[in-house]
Design a protein around this motif. Structure first.
Motif, PDB file in Angstrom:
ATOM      1  N   ILE A 132      90.148  -1.128  15.173  1.00 10.02           N
ATOM      2  CA  ILE A 132      90.594  -2.502  15.400  1.00 10.02           C
ATOM      3  C   ILE A 132      91.283  -2.559  16.760  1.00 10.02           C
ATOM      4  CG2 ILE A 132      91.941  -4.425  14.472  1.00 10.02           C
ATOM      5  CD1 ILE A 132      89.866  -3.263  12.488  1.00 10.02           C
ATOM      6  N   SER A 133      90.859  -3.493  17.631  1.00  8.44           N
ATOM      7  CA  SER A 133      91.489  -3.572  18.953  1.00  8.44           C
ATOM      8  C   SER A 133      91.594  -5.009  19.444  1.00  8.44           C
ATOM      9  CB  SER A 133      90.703  -2.746  19.971  1.00  8.44           C
ATOM     10  OG  SER A 133      89.428  -3.301  20.175  1.00  8.44           O
ATOM     11  N   ASN A 134      92.598  -5.247  20.267  1.00  9.83           N
ATOM     12  CA  ASN A 134      92.760  -6.515  20.968  1.00  9.83           C
ATOM     13  C   ASN A 134      93.018  -6.196  22.428  1.00  9.83           C
ATOM     14  OD1 ASN A 134      94.014  -8.863  22.226  1.00  9.83           O
ATOM     15  ND2 ASN A 134      93.908  -9.742  20.182  1.00  9.83           N
ATOM     16  N   THR A 135      92.237  -6.801  23.306  1.00  8.93           N
ATOM     17  CA  THR A 135      92.323  -6.512  24.741  1.00  8.93           C
ATOM     18  C   THR A 135      92.747  -7.720  25.562  1.00  8.93           C
ATOM     19  OG1 THR A 135      89.976  -7.021  25.007  1.00  8.93           O
ATOM     20  CG2 THR A 135      90.566  -4.704  24.591  1.00  8.93           C
ATOM     21  N   THR A 136      93.523  -8.627  24.972  1.00  8.72           N
ATOM     22  CA  THR A 136      93.933  -9.824  25.692  1.00  8.72           C
ATOM     23  C   THR A 136      94.747  -9.470  26.942  1.00  8.72           C
ATOM     24  OG1 THR A 136      94.981 -11.988  25.530  1.00  8.72           O
ATOM     25  CG2 THR A 136      96.077 -10.192  24.388  1.00  8.72           C
ATOM     26  N   ASN A 137      94.613 -10.287  27.958  1.00  6.57           N
ATOM     27  CA  ASN A 137      95.387 -10.134  29.188  1.00  6.57           C
ATOM     28  C   ASN A 137      96.572 -11.084  29.222  1.00  6.57           C
ATOM     29  OD1 ASN A 137      93.849  -8.107  30.433  1.00  6.57           O
ATOM     30  ND2 ASN A 137      92.318  -9.621  31.039  1.00  6.57           N
ATOM     31  N   SER A 138      96.766 -11.862  28.182  1.00  7.09           N
ATOM     32  CA  SER A 138      97.822 -12.849  28.140  1.00  7.09           C
ATOM     33  C   SER A 138      99.172 -12.169  27.921  1.00  7.09           C
ATOM     34  CB  SER A 138      97.555 -13.849  27.020  1.00  7.09           C
ATOM     35  OG  SER A 138      98.572 -14.815  26.978  1.00  7.09           O
ATOM     36  N   TYR A 139     100.151 -12.506  28.732  1.00  5.39           N
ATOM     37  CA  TYR A 139     101.489 -11.922  28.648  1.00  5.39           C
ATOM     38  C   TYR A 139     102.225 -12.505  27.445  1.00  5.39           C
ATOM     39  CZ  TYR A 139     106.277 -10.719  29.765  1.00  5.39           C
ATOM     40  OH  TYR A 139     107.551 -10.242  29.704  1.00  5.39           O
ATOM     41  N   ALA A 140     102.926 -11.684  26.730  1.00  7.77           N
ATOM     42  CA  ALA A 140     103.801 -12.055  25.615  1.00  7.77           C
ATOM     43  C   ALA A 140     103.055 -12.759  24.486  1.00  7.77           C
ATOM     44  CB  ALA A 140     104.974 -12.902  26.104  1.00  7.77           C
ATOM     45  N   THR A 155      98.531 -10.599  -1.534  1.00 10.95           N
ATOM     46  CA  THR A 155      98.629  -9.290  -2.160  1.00 10.95           C
ATOM     47  C   THR A 155      97.529  -8.378  -1.649  1.00 10.95           C
ATOM     48  OG1 THR A 155      99.480 -10.339  -4.162  1.00 10.95           O
ATOM     49  CG2 THR A 155      98.631  -8.112  -4.397  1.00 10.95           C
ATOM     50  N   VAL A 156      97.886  -7.135  -1.372  1.00 13.59           N
ATOM     51  CA  VAL A 156      96.915  -6.097  -1.020  1.00 13.59           C
ATOM     52  C   VAL A 156      97.097  -4.978  -2.032  1.00 13.59           C
ATOM     53  CG1 VAL A 156      96.168  -4.454   0.740  1.00 13.59           C
ATOM     54  CG2 VAL A 156      97.013  -6.719   1.423  1.00 13.59           C
ATOM     55  N   GLU A 157      95.999  -4.645  -2.749  1.00 15.12           N
ATOM     56  CA  GLU A 157      96.076  -3.645  -3.813  1.00 15.12           C
ATOM     57  C   GLU A 157      94.999  -2.580  -3.637  1.00 15.12           C
ATOM     58  OE1 GLU A 157      95.172  -5.991  -7.257  1.00 15.12           O
ATOM     59  OE2 GLU A 157      97.203  -6.778  -7.441  1.00 15.12           O
ATOM     60  N   ASN A 158      95.373  -1.327  -3.773  1.00 15.75           N
ATOM     61  CA  ASN A 158      94.427  -0.211  -3.831  1.00 15.75           C
ATOM     62  C   ASN A 158      93.408  -0.210  -2.686  1.00 15.75           C
ATOM     63  OD1 ASN A 158      95.586   0.732  -6.297  1.00 15.75           O
ATOM     64  ND2 ASN A 158      94.447  -0.857  -7.372  1.00 15.75           N
ATOM     65  N   CYS A 159      93.891  -0.429  -1.496  1.00 18.00           N
ATOM     66  CA  CYS A 159      93.048  -0.421  -0.296  1.00 18.00           C
ATOM     67  C   CYS A 159      93.495   0.719   0.612  1.00 18.00           C
ATOM     68  CB  CYS A 159      93.189  -1.735   0.471  1.00 18.00           C
ATOM     69  SG  CYS A 159      92.675  -3.198  -0.451  1.00 18.00           S
ATOM     70  N   TYR A 160      92.606   1.143   1.515  1.00 16.27           N
ATOM     71  CA  TYR A 160      93.041   2.113   2.513  1.00 16.27           C
ATOM     72  C   TYR A 160      92.283   1.926   3.817  1.00 16.27           C
ATOM     73  CZ  TYR A 160      89.070   5.208   1.365  1.00 16.27           C
ATOM     74  OH  TYR A 160      87.824   5.741   1.161  1.00 16.27           O
ATOM     75  N   ASN A 161      92.919   2.411   4.874  1.00 14.12           N
ATOM     76  CA  ASN A 161      92.414   2.281   6.231  1.00 14.12           C
ATOM     77  C   ASN A 161      92.313   3.664   6.866  1.00 14.12           C
ATOM     78  OD1 ASN A 161      91.879   0.963   8.860  1.00 14.12           O
ATOM     79  ND2 ASN A 161      93.852   1.864   9.384  1.00 14.12           N
ATOM     80  N   THR A 162      91.183   3.967   7.483  1.00 12.41           N
ATOM     81  CA  THR A 162      91.055   5.187   8.284  1.00 12.41           C
ATOM     82  C   THR A 162      90.763   4.844   9.742  1.00 12.41           C
ATOM     83  OG1 THR A 162      88.683   5.403   7.853  1.00 12.41           O
ATOM     84  CG2 THR A 162      90.190   6.518   6.324  1.00 12.41           C
ATOM     85  N   GLY A 163      90.642   3.551  10.057  1.00  8.25           N
ATOM     86  CA  GLY A 163      90.338   3.117  11.413  1.00  8.25           C
ATOM     87  C   GLY A 163      91.573   3.111  12.295  1.00  8.25           C
ATOM     88  N   SER A 164      91.347   3.229  13.606  1.00 11.25           N
ATOM     89  CA  SER A 164      92.448   3.200  14.567  1.00 11.25           C
ATOM     90  C   SER A 164      92.821   1.752  14.904  1.00 11.25           C
ATOM     91  CB  SER A 164      92.047   3.934  15.836  1.00 11.25           C
ATOM     92  OG  SER A 164      90.932   3.287  16.440  1.00 11.25           O
ATOM     93  N   LEU A 165      94.044   1.576  15.399  1.00 10.16           N
ATOM     94  CA  LEU A 165      94.536   0.272  15.852  1.00 10.16           C
ATOM     95  C   LEU A 165      94.988   0.389  17.285  1.00 10.16           C
ATOM     96  CD1 LEU A 165      96.835  -0.553  12.790  1.00 10.16           C
ATOM     97  CD2 LEU A 165      94.538  -1.441  13.219  1.00 10.16           C
ATOM     98  N   SER A 166      94.586  -0.578  18.129  1.00  4.48           N
ATOM     99  CA  SER A 166      95.031  -0.534  19.517  1.00  4.48           C
ATOM    100  C   SER A 166      95.117  -1.938  20.095  1.00  4.48           C
ATOM    101  CB  SER A 166      94.087   0.323  20.368  1.00  4.48           C
ATOM    102  OG  SER A 166      92.809  -0.273  20.436  1.00  4.48           O
ATOM    103  N   ALA A 167      96.068  -2.106  21.005  1.00  9.65           N
ATOM    104  CA  ALA A 167      96.231  -3.360  21.748  1.00  9.65           C
ATOM    105  C   ALA A 167      96.490  -2.992  23.204  1.00  9.65           C
ATOM    106  CB  ALA A 167      97.382  -4.178  21.193  1.00  9.65           C
ATOM    107  N   LYS A 168      95.987  -3.814  24.088  1.00 11.53           N
ATOM    108  CA  LYS A 168      96.193  -3.564  25.517  1.00 11.53           C
ATOM    109  C   LYS A 168      97.667  -3.763  25.831  1.00 11.53           C
ATOM    110  CE  LYS A 168      94.515  -4.835  30.025  1.00 11.53           C
ATOM    111  NZ  LYS A 168      93.566  -5.647  30.773  1.00 11.53           N
ATOM    112  N   GLN A 169      98.241  -2.812  26.540  1.00  7.69           N
ATOM    113  CA  GLN A 169      99.655  -2.905  26.899  1.00  7.69           C
ATOM    114  C   GLN A 169      99.819  -3.823  28.103  1.00  7.69           C
ATOM    115  OE1 GLN A 169     101.018   1.082  27.531  1.00  7.69           O
ATOM    116  NE2 GLN A 169     100.886   1.596  25.387  1.00  7.69           N
ATOM    117  N   ASP A 170     100.977  -4.565  28.118  1.00  9.69           N
ATOM    118  CA  ASP A 170     101.296  -5.433  29.258  1.00  9.69           C
ATOM    119  C   ASP A 170     101.566  -4.614  30.487  1.00  9.69           C
ATOM    120  OD1 ASP A 170     100.961  -7.820  27.924  1.00  9.69           O
ATOM    121  OD2 ASP A 170     103.049  -7.872  27.275  1.00  9.69           O
TER     122      ASP A 170
END
Length: 170
Positions: A132-140, A155-170
């Motif tokens: 999962i990623s977000n590459t926005t260039n918008s500040y703040a 509610t979130v029940e009995n779920c799991y995630n193995t994917g990575s998370l990333s967002a573009k840093q300002d």
């Protein structure tokens, strides 16, 4: 044709996949129209993937735009950029997302299963393997990223995630 049928006012229509669907990189219309002012908006039928896969959708939207409070989406395997649904007020159950979910939008929610999980929503027995990623260039910007949901009031029940998370840093 199903998206056009549902979005034309048939939001309670039920459907089940009978085979895998590959959009081969083509754009399509997400079904279940979200209306901020209508708590009952969205897809309010049952959509059963029956373990079949939906792949190759172009764009950043989920398979569904919005799952309504009486909507049920279950048993889907998805390898699409937008995950299962942009917004959900209903039930998402036993779904698996692989590949990647990427957006460049600011002030958004992104996740493998549901971006925005509203009050009354339940996500149960789902797995996200997508990056999962977000590459926005918008500040703040306000970015809500998650493996299963971007943000939830439900509610979130009995779920799991193995994917990575990333967002573009300002």
């Amino acid at each position: 044709w199903f998206a056009q049928f549902v979005n034309a006012g048939n939001s309670t229509a039920n459907a089940a996949l009978t085979q895998n669907i590959n959009f081969n990189g083509k754009a399509r219309t997400a079904f279940g129209i979200y209306d901020y002012a209508d708590n009952n908006s969205g897809y309010n039928g049952t959509f059963d993937g029956r373990g079949f896969a939906v792949t190759g959708i172009a764009g950043e939207d989920g398979i569904l735009d919005c799952i309504g409070p009486d909507g049920v989406v279950k048993n889907i395997i998805a390898n699409v950029n937008g995950g299962i649904a942009n917004t959900s007020k209903g039930l998402v159950e036993n779904c698996l997302v692989a590949g990647s979910v990427s957006t460049s939008a600011n002030y958004c929610s992104s996740a493998g299963i549901v971006g925005r999980a509203m009050t009354g929503n339940t996500v149960r027995g789902c797995v996200n393997n997508a990056a999962i990623s977000n590459t926005t260039n918008s500040y703040a910007s306000t970015l809500s990223l998650g493996g299963i949901v971007g943000y939830t009031y439900g509610t979130v029940e009995n779920c799991y995630n193995t994917g990575s998370l990333s967002a573009k840093q300002d």
